[in-house]
Design a protein around this motif. Structure first.
Motif, mmCIF file in Angstrom:
data_model
loop_
_atom_site.group_PDB
_atom_site.id
_atom_site.type_symbol
_atom_site.label_atom_id
_atom_site.label_comp_id
_atom_site.label_asym_id
_atom_site.label_seq_id
_atom_site.Cartn_x
_atom_site.Cartn_y
_atom_site.Cartn_z
ATOM 1 N N VAL A 161 -4.671 5.275 5.616
ATOM 2 C CA VAL A 161 -3.494 6.050 5.189
ATOM 3 C C VAL A 161 -3.918 7.437 4.717
ATOM 4 O O VAL A 161 -3.315 8.460 5.095
ATOM 5 C CB VAL A 161 -2.730 5.298 4.084
ATOM 6 N N ASN A 162 -4.962 7.498 3.895
ATOM 7 C CA ASN A 162 -5.421 8.778 3.361
ATOM 8 C C ASN A 162 -5.985 9.694 4.438
ATOM 9 O O ASN A 162 -6.000 10.924 4.273
ATOM 10 C CB ASN A 162 -6.478 8.548 2.279
ATOM 11 N N LYS B 58 0.735 4.200 -3.291
ATOM 12 C CA LYS B 58 -0.265 5.113 -2.748
ATOM 13 C C LYS B 58 -0.989 5.927 -3.812
ATOM 14 O O LYS B 58 -2.072 6.446 -3.570
ATOM 15 C CB LYS B 58 0.382 6.066 -1.732
ATOM 16 N N VAL C 143 0.831 -1.201 0.000
ATOM 17 C CA VAL C 143 0.000 0.000 0.000
ATOM 18 C C VAL C 143 0.870 1.258 0.000
ATOM 19 O O VAL C 143 0.630 2.202 -0.765
ATOM 20 C CB VAL C 143 -0.961 0.005 1.207
ATOM 21 N N MET C 144 1.906 1.282 0.827
ATOM 22 C CA MET C 144 2.768 2.456 0.900
ATOM 23 C C MET C 144 3.561 2.659 -0.386
ATOM 24 O O MET C 144 3.872 3.794 -0.762
ATOM 25 C CB MET C 144 3.715 2.342 2.099
ATOM 26 N N VAL D 289 -6.076 1.594 2.858
ATOM 27 C CA VAL D 289 -5.885 2.778 2.008
ATOM 28 C C VAL D 289 -6.643 3.968 2.580
ATOM 29 O O VAL D 289 -6.132 5.095 2.614
ATOM 30 C CB VAL D 289 -6.312 2.485 0.560
#
Length: 344
Positions: A143-144, A111, A107-108, A140
């Motif tokens: 993270v956002n 992105k 995921v990182m 996700v």
């Protein structure tokens, strides 16, 4: 590649994406030439959509956030954990944690990509692919929304295990949603005593069917009484269940239809702030999807725009072999053209 219904697949075509079995092993590898027997078997085991290779769209990729190795590991670890729970045995939380770490790394590293949930489901692997997708969507979003690494890992772990309470259930256990036999309570009980996990991970399992309007289960919590992790997982769970219904008889929504339905749930079933983040990171017209445009032309979605999920690039092919006219419309630039319908 093209994303098509199983009824449109013909013998001799080549599979575009690998299909996994319920224990994480490869059922059919990408690139295999499909036979009548293979197509019949896929139909029998519950496959409804899959990717096939097409020379006209050889450059079209699904732009998956997760690597094939990460997907295979997640499915295998979920299969092992769920089977252990079903049989009343202990399961390895460290292996689950390692699989979550691999997912977070992917995921990182990716992105900027929109989430496209295009992995092929069978009756055998459906619950594990569902868990993986809910985990990916939730991660996700986390993270956002600016969660730190530890928070995102807690969220991802809770999302991956949100339905673990369904394993080992008997018929009738869910007849009374507020009882301790409901899978939310069962999941909470299975996770709260795992020292490797924080209590918040157990609360994701407990609260992911709560609603912000207080009409959810099992405790009828409202608004801020529901933890943010559970609100995020609730949105991810709802979306994945809409595009891949739990029951074969359920109506399968296309991604854009599911997003519209979810927005109608804002401040009723789902949290509005979470939904805003959700609509910014999910691809509502995945690559390989055939569409009809408002100018009456038909084409295939070939690329995405981060932040503009409803305005992809569409490739239009006219003519016959040897005399093809190929053009691409970037709907982020062609502001008067819209996607009118998704073609099965």
């Amino acid at each position: 590649m093209r994303y098509v219904g199983i009824e449109s697949v013909e013998p001799g075509q080549f599979l575009g994406k690998t299909i996994y079995s319920g224990n994480g092993t490869v059922l059919l590898s990408a690139g295999v030439q499909l036979t009548v027997y293979m197509i019949s078997t896929l139909n029998r085991i519950g496959v409804t959509m899959l990717y096939i290779q097409d020379p006209l769209y050889a450059d079209v990729e699904t732009e998956d956030i997760l690597s094939e190795a990460t997907k295979q590991g997640l499915i295998q670890e979920m299969s092992d954990a769920f089977e252990a729970v079903r049989s009343g045995k202990e399961w390895n939380t460290q292996l689950i944690g390692a699989s979550v770490d691999h997912l977070l790394e992917d995921v990182m590293d990716n992105k900027e990509l929109l989430v496209q949930l295009t992995d092929v489901r069978t009756a055998d692997n459906a619950q594990y692919v569902h868990a993986m997708n809910v985990c990916l969507l939730s991660t996700v979003m986390g993270v956002n929304m600016g969660l730190n690494y530890q928070q995102v890992k807690e969220l991802a772990t809770g999302a991956l295990l949100h339905d673990i309470g369904k394993n080992g259930m008997r018929e009738g256990d869910e007849l009374f949603p507020d009882s301790k036999s409901h899978h939310t309570w069962r999941g909470f009980e299975k996770l709260k005593n795992k020292r490797e996990f924080g209590l918040l991970i157990a609360h994701v399992a407990l609260q992911h069917h709560e609603r912000v309007d207080g009409l959810g289960i099992p405790r009828g919590l409202t608004g801020d009484e529901i933890h943010l992790y559970a609100k995020i997982v609730a949105a991810a769970d709802a979306y994945d269940r809409m595009i891949h219904p739990l029951k074969p008889s359920g109506r399968r929504l296309m991604p854009h239809e599911a997003c519209e339905q979810m927005m109608a749930m804002s401040e009723k079933q789902l949290d509005h702030g979470v939904l805003v983040q959700f609509t910014r990171m999910v691809s509502i017209y995945p690559n390989g999807t055939a569409v009809r445009l408002s100018n009456k032309e038909t084409g295939l979605v070939v690329r995405q725009h981060r932040g503009l999920p409803g305005r992809p690039v569409v490739r239009i092919v006219r003519g016959e072999a040897g005399h093809l006219d190929i053009k691409e419309l970037d709907l982020a630039q062609e502001t008067t053209v819209f996607i009118e319908a998704v073609l099965a």
